[in-house]
Design an enzyme around this catalytic site. Structure first.
Site, mmCIF file in Angstrom:
data_model
loop_
_atom_site.group_PDB
_atom_site.id
_atom_site.type_symbol
_atom_site.label_atom_id
_atom_site.label_comp_id
_atom_site.label_asym_id
_atom_site.label_seq_id
_atom_site.Cartn_x
_atom_site.Cartn_y
_atom_site.Cartn_z
ATOM 1 N N GLU A 113 0.406 3.257 10.717
ATOM 2 C CA GLU A 113 -0.823 3.181 10.353
ATOM 3 C C GLU A 113 -2.029 4.426 11.058
ATOM 4 O O GLU A 113 -2.765 4.360 11.632
ATOM 5 C CB GLU A 113 -1.382 2.119 10.696
ATOM 6 C CG GLU A 113 -0.574 0.266 10.015
ATOM 7 C CD GLU A 113 -1.219 0.711 8.612
ATOM 8 O OE1 GLU A 113 -2.644 1.164 8.398
ATOM 9 O OE2 GLU A 113 -0.401 -0.342 8.184
ATOM 10 N N SER A 161 1.862 11.920 8.566
ATOM 11 C CA SER A 161 0.381 12.117 9.216
ATOM 12 C C SER A 161 -0.490 12.905 8.805
ATOM 13 O O SER A 161 -1.576 12.508 8.384
ATOM 14 C CB SER A 161 0.455 12.292 10.401
ATOM 15 O OG SER A 161 1.308 11.465 12.267
ATOM 16 N N GLY A 198 15.333 -7.660 34.193
ATOM 17 C CA GLY A 198 16.758 -7.390 34.650
ATOM 18 C C GLY A 198 17.924 -7.227 33.380
ATOM 19 O O GLY A 198 17.924 -6.717 32.649
ATOM 20 N N THR A 221 6.235 -1.145 3.916
ATOM 21 C CA THR A 221 6.111 -2.119 4.077
ATOM 22 C C THR A 221 5.687 -3.438 2.935
ATOM 23 O O THR A 221 4.756 -3.072 2.086
ATOM 24 C CB THR A 221 4.976 -2.098 5.116
ATOM 25 O OG1 THR A 221 5.498 -1.788 6.211
ATOM 26 C CG2 THR A 221 4.973 -3.701 5.592
ATOM 27 N N ARG A 237 14.754 -16.508 38.634
ATOM 28 C CA ARG A 237 15.555 -15.958 39.350
ATOM 29 C C ARG A 237 14.423 -15.482 40.872
ATOM 30 O O ARG A 237 13.861 -15.550 41.063
ATOM 31 C CB ARG A 237 15.844 -14.544 38.786
ATOM 32 C CG ARG A 237 16.240 -13.994 39.239
ATOM 33 C CD ARG A 237 17.739 -14.160 38.596
ATOM 34 N NE ARG A 237 18.400 -12.916 39.110
ATOM 35 C CZ ARG A 237 19.599 -12.981 39.540
ATOM 36 N NH1 ARG A 237 20.385 -13.819 38.755
ATOM 37 N NH2 ARG A 237 20.467 -11.729 39.113
ATOM 38 N N THR A 295 3.126 6.751 1.853
ATOM 39 C CA THR A 295 3.662 7.545 2.486
ATOM 40 C C THR A 295 4.635 8.206 1.207
ATOM 41 O O THR A 295 5.196 7.043 1.053
ATOM 42 C CB THR A 295 4.211 6.947 3.560
ATOM 43 O OG1 THR A 295 3.494 6.127 4.535
ATOM 44 C CG2 THR A 295 5.483 7.792 4.552
ATOM 45 N N GLU A 296 4.825 9.292 1.820
ATOM 46 C CA GLU A 296 5.905 9.855 1.480
ATOM 47 C C GLU A 296 6.808 10.674 2.103
ATOM 48 O O GLU A 296 6.653 11.076 3.192
ATOM 49 C CB GLU A 296 5.389 10.234 0.412
ATOM 50 C CG GLU A 296 4.422 10.632 -0.980
ATOM 51 C CD GLU A 296 4.735 10.918 -2.077
ATOM 52 O OE1 GLU A 296 4.437 12.636 -1.594
ATOM 53 O OE2 GLU A 296 3.446 10.953 -2.462
ATOM 54 N N PHE A 350 1.276 -1.492 0.067
ATOM 55 C CA PHE A 350 -0.172 0.187 -0.208
ATOM 56 C C PHE A 350 1.426 1.168 0.071
ATOM 57 O O PHE A 350 1.694 2.022 1.257
ATOM 58 C CB PHE A 350 -0.907 0.687 1.648
ATOM 59 C CG PHE A 350 -2.278 0.740 1.169
ATOM 60 C CD1 PHE A 350 -2.555 2.001 0.602
ATOM 61 C CD2 PHE A 350 -2.549 1.951 2.838
ATOM 62 C CE1 PHE A 350 -3.711 3.030 0.300
ATOM 63 C CE2 PHE A 350 -2.685 2.181 3.051
ATOM 64 C CZ PHE A 350 -3.722 3.282 1.894
#
Length: 376
Positions: free
Chosen positions: A359, A128, A335, A154, A264, A122-123, A119
């Protein structure tokens, strides 16, 4: 909701494959940055690239609830591959919602034959602000010519087909944007930079460059002015799976933390017996269950053909925020070992962050929810 056995048979098949084929090698591919094409082929053989393609077109035709449950498993085992499946589904939803029969055949045939889709929205200068895209489309006789650069796409480098958003006039904003079907083998389709990402490194994320790409006019999926609305509707649906992937990732972090806490020992007993550790794990577990319930409810709304925009943004926002919080808190339980790359926790933290960004950022989701609940 209580999920029926038929849906769970499908979901469990995906889970078993992820457990056997993906979990043992995910960390190695994460470190190398190599795209695991054998795993992509395996996903295609399972039908994950055609899960929302209608059965009559050769796909699985899965409902939204089942797709959402699969997204949970993808998030649990490998968010990068889940992102690839999600992006493929986003493009597919665009085709289902807006394409004509000829366009559907071209697109569905590519996926049924093992291909993937991307899809292309985006550029570099529009994230947004999706209405700010500059990729242009002009008429030339019986053809259309597309020029522009897309980024952070993607499946960009592996896709057989693209759903491309382009504008006839940048100054018109969303009113100038249309939607177009472009095959990978068209002259002028070029793959640019492959991104070296912080997380979801098993997904293929690239620039896609359209350099005087000529397509027939019958490849216009949605005319200028309608394409932007369809794109927004598609994102609304795809956000459910992003949120559920976040829930799945949080579940994985919780399981890793519980397993560690049980073995642990500090101060003469397992740290799982310490109230502070139990409180942390209880909070994560509660957020996971809440996120799962919200996602499945939203998917039920989709399947019932009822409005779901508010719930979709809530799902994306809550699920991805839960993933980020859960991985940070679970790493704290583990940890110092959790900070080391030989253990899975640090990868989960890196994978979680993007869910708050792509997204539609979570700031945008809060704007959508706020607008929905305060409108007259």
């Amino acid at each position: 909701m209580i999920v029926d056995e038929k849906r769970m048979d499908v979901v469990n098949a995906v889970k078993d494959w992820l457990e056997a084929e993906v979990k043992p090698v995910a960390a190695d591919f994460d470190k190398s940055g190599e795209i695991p094409m054998d795993l992509y082929q395996g996903m295609a053989e399972m039908g994950l690239n055609i899960m929302c393609v209608p059965e009559e077109a050769g796909g699985l035709g899965l409902d939204s609830v089942t797709q959402t449950l699969i997204a949970e498993q993808m998030g649990y085992y490998e968010t990068g591959l889940g992102s690839a499946v999600g992006a493929n589904a986003s493009a597919t939803h665009m085709i289902i919602n807006a394409a004509n029969d000829v366009q559907k055949k071209i697109f569905f045939d590519a996926l049924v034959n093992g291909g993937w889709a991307a899809f292309a929205l985006t550029e570099p200068d529009s994230g947004s602000d999706a209405a700010g895209i500059k990729t242009s489309v002009i008429e030339d006789g019986d053809d259309l010519i597309i020029n522009g650069n897309k980024c952070f796409i993607t499946n960009g480098g592996i896709a057989s087909v693209y759903v491309v958003m382009a504008t006839v006039d940048h100054s018109k904003g969303g009113k100038g944007i249309g939607c177009y079907l472009v095959e990978r083998d068209r002259d002028g389709v070029k793959i640019g930079k492959e991104e070296d990402k912080m997380g979801i490194r098993l997904s293929n994320t690239t620039e896609v460059i359209f350099d005087n790409v000529r397509i027939p006019k019958d490849h216009m999926i949605a005319e200028p002015g309608k394409g932007f609305k369809i794109a927004l509707a598609t994102l609304t649906e795809s956000r459910i799976n992003v949120g559920m992937m976040g829930v799945g990732l949080a579940e994985r972090a919780l399981d890793e933390a519980i397993e560690y806490a049980k073995v642990r020992k500090q101060f003469g007993r397992p740290i799982s017996k310490l109230p502070t550790i139990q409180f942390t794990l209880a909070d994560i577990a509660t957020q996971v269950e809440a996120g799962k319930a919200l996602a499945l409810y939203t998917a039920e709304l989709v399947d019932a053909d009822r409005p779901f925009m508010k719930q979709s943004s809530m799902t994306k926002m809550f699920g991805s925020d839960t993933a980020m919080k859960a991985t940070i808190e679970a790493l704290q339980v583990v940890g110092g070992y959790g900070y080391m790359r030989e253990y899975p926790m640090e990868k989960l933290v890196r994978d979680a962050k993007i869910l708050q960004i792509y997204e539609g950022t979570n700031q945008i989701q809060r704007m959508i929810v706020g607008g929905q609940i305060t409108r007259d």
